[in-house]
Design an enzyme around this catalytic site. Sequence first.
Site, PDB file in Angstrom:
ATOM      1  N   HIS A 129      -4.763  -3.365  15.129  1.00  0.00           N
ATOM      2  CA  HIS A 129      -3.637  -3.985  14.413  1.00  0.00           C
ATOM      3  C   HIS A 129      -2.616  -2.875  14.144  1.00  0.00           C
ATOM      4  CE1 HIS A 129      -1.621  -5.786  10.877  1.00  0.00           C
ATOM      5  NE2 HIS A 129      -2.141  -6.943  11.236  1.00  0.00           N
ATOM      6  N   ASP A 206     -11.639  -0.521  10.094  1.00  0.00           N
ATOM      7  CA  ASP A 206     -10.749  -1.572   9.595  1.00  0.00           C
ATOM      8  C   ASP A 206     -11.548  -2.874   9.656  1.00  0.00           C
ATOM      9  OD1 ASP A 206      -9.027  -3.710   9.401  1.00  0.00           O
ATOM     10  OD2 ASP A 206      -7.543  -2.929  10.819  1.00  0.00           O
ATOM     11  N   GLN A 209     -10.915  -8.228   9.612  1.00  0.00           N
ATOM     12  CA  GLN A 209     -11.349  -9.470  10.265  1.00  0.00           C
ATOM     13  C   GLN A 209     -12.861  -9.611  10.299  1.00  0.00           C
ATOM     14  OE1 GLN A 209      -9.448 -11.953  11.280  1.00  0.00           O
ATOM     15  NE2 GLN A 209      -7.478 -10.951  11.007  1.00  0.00           N
ATOM     16  N   LYS A 232      -7.971 -12.332   3.249  1.00  0.00           N
ATOM     17  CA  LYS A 232      -8.621 -12.829   4.469  1.00  0.00           C
ATOM     18  C   LYS A 232     -10.062 -13.253   4.227  1.00  0.00           C
ATOM     19  CE  LYS A 232      -5.500 -10.579   7.602  1.00  0.00           C
ATOM     20  NZ  LYS A 232      -5.242  -9.503   8.548  1.00  0.00           N
ATOM     21  N   CYS A 370       0.748  -8.729  15.479  1.00  0.00           N
ATOM     22  CA  CYS A 370       0.749  -7.321  15.034  1.00  0.00           C
ATOM     23  C   CYS A 370      -0.111  -6.442  15.927  1.00  0.00           C
ATOM     24  CB  CYS A 370       0.290  -7.159  13.581  1.00  0.00           C
ATOM     25  SG  CYS A 370       1.351  -7.948  12.401  1.00  0.00           S
TER      26      CYS A 370
HETATM   27  C1  LIG Z   1      -4.591  -8.496   8.686  1.00  0.00           C
HETATM   28  C2  LIG Z   1      -5.092  -7.247   9.281  1.00  0.00           C
HETATM   29  C3  LIG Z   1      -4.689  -6.005   8.818  1.00  0.00           C
HETATM   30  C4  LIG Z   1      -3.667  -5.846   7.727  1.00  0.00           C
HETATM   31  O1  LIG Z   1      -4.080  -6.468   6.564  1.00  0.00           O
HETATM   32  P1  LIG Z   1      -3.052  -6.668   5.345  1.00  0.00           P
HETATM   33  O2  LIG Z   1      -3.762  -7.632   4.466  1.00  0.00           O
HETATM   34  O3  LIG Z   1      -1.795  -7.252   5.936  1.00  0.00           O
HETATM   35  O4  LIG Z   1      -2.845  -5.345   4.745  1.00  0.00           O
HETATM   36  C5  LIG Z   1      -5.210  -4.885   9.408  1.00  0.00           C
HETATM   37  N1  LIG Z   1      -6.113  -4.988  10.395  1.00  0.00           N
HETATM   38  C6  LIG Z   1      -6.543  -6.158  10.872  1.00  0.00           C
HETATM   39  C7  LIG Z   1      -7.546  -6.197  11.974  1.00  0.00           C
HETATM   40  C8  LIG Z   1      -6.033  -7.329  10.339  1.00  0.00           C
HETATM   41  O5  LIG Z   1      -6.432  -8.509  10.829  1.00  0.00           O
END
Ligand SMILES: *Cc1c(COP(=O)(O)O)cnc(C)c1O
Length: 412
Positions: A129, A206, A209, A232, A370
């Site tokens: 992302h 990260d 997801q 999320k 993104c």
């Molecule tokens: C949504 C997302 C982000 C960013 O998250 P925010 O809540 O916008 O800070 C980063 N990495 C992944 C894989 C995402 O899906």
Amino acid sequence: MNLKEKHSALDIQKIRKDFPILSRKVNGKSLIYLDSGATAQKPKQVIDAITKYYSEQNANIHRGVHTLSQEITSAYENARATIQKHINAKHTHEIIFTSGTTESINLVATTFGKWLKPGDEILVTAMEHHSNILPWQQLCEEKSAVLKVIPINEKGELLLDEYKKLISSETKLISITHVSNTLGTINPVKEIISIAHAKNIPVLVDGAQAIPHMRINVQDLDTDFYCFSGHKVYGPTGVGILYGKEQWLRKLPNYQVGGGTIKTVSFAKTEYADIPLRFEAGTPNIEGGIGLAAAIDYVNEIGLENISVYEHELLEYATKKLSAIEGLKIIGTAKNKASVISFVIHGIHPYDMGIILDQLGIAVRTGHHCTQPIMDKFGLKGTVRVSLAFYNTKEEINKLVKGIIKAKEMLK
Ligand SMILES: *Cc1c(COP(=O)(O)O)cnc(C)c1O
């Protein structure tokens, strides 16, 4: 666990009643929400926790002797403990509240980044992302360091042999996504971490997801940092988590400083607070922390294993149904996937498809999600993305398929 052999034990119709928004109409049609990868809907348990906070508990934390302040301070710290237990962190002070995944990654890039020297290397993957690219790209520019990219194959899987080759004596940190928000790929992060640790290189994951779909055990992964967003995982927006191993958090230099981060202040010398407070400057998003803990409790009540099994069932069903549509191509066909499906349809712009589906009350995401480097890799401008949560049903997927076929007719 063999997901294929298991069947869901969930009462989906009952679960759907927990989410007030799912009963609303959009463009005269019942809402079919297939965009949980962008943000998940909130159960009334979370909404109630936030309402209760503002109607009965509001005060500032860590600052007052009065009853309200004491009560909310312990509620906020209990929320931290709920999150610690949920991801099996060793200590509560390893849980830092941030505004979201993006800030969590920026926090590490800004602080850890202070140690970087010219020629040092940071590794990311081709499926990140933007939030896990730009903080490192900017840092590398500032420090004359080098950002290296682990490539992926046509299915959207990481090339582990290439990863091993990219690690060098200059590699200072590896930052990878657990699950791709565009391709759905679940990366073998435990293996990636163990390869990095064999060379004493720390890893940031990260988990934005991953956290809604599977049980995360940071000690089992042995990850140095793990980031996710509240919104999320059925919690509020504007709150997120940075997990960091104690020894890293103690070593990292300050990030933002201000009220709440100190023991004593004078113009001659300031003594900073211990972790986690040293990283939490200013009045935090108190409702966010409370709401996130309510979301985590909710998810645990349903059971993460139940969620994984049911979402996998939905993924397989949707993959089969969508693949049968003429001209439709799924982008991201990794063996190990979460319930995220990106696709393109020959001759149809994803945006046009999104607009027509919206007319039918169906919310999907269109565009680059993104992740422009993924689009470049597959030679696309964008895709339509369907991201499924445990409140979705097979009937909704059937309606999506009908909608896509109708849109194809209209756009031909
Ligand atoms: C949504 C997302 C982000 C960013 O998250 P925010 O809540 O916008 O800070 C980063 N990495 C992944 C894989 C995402 O899906």
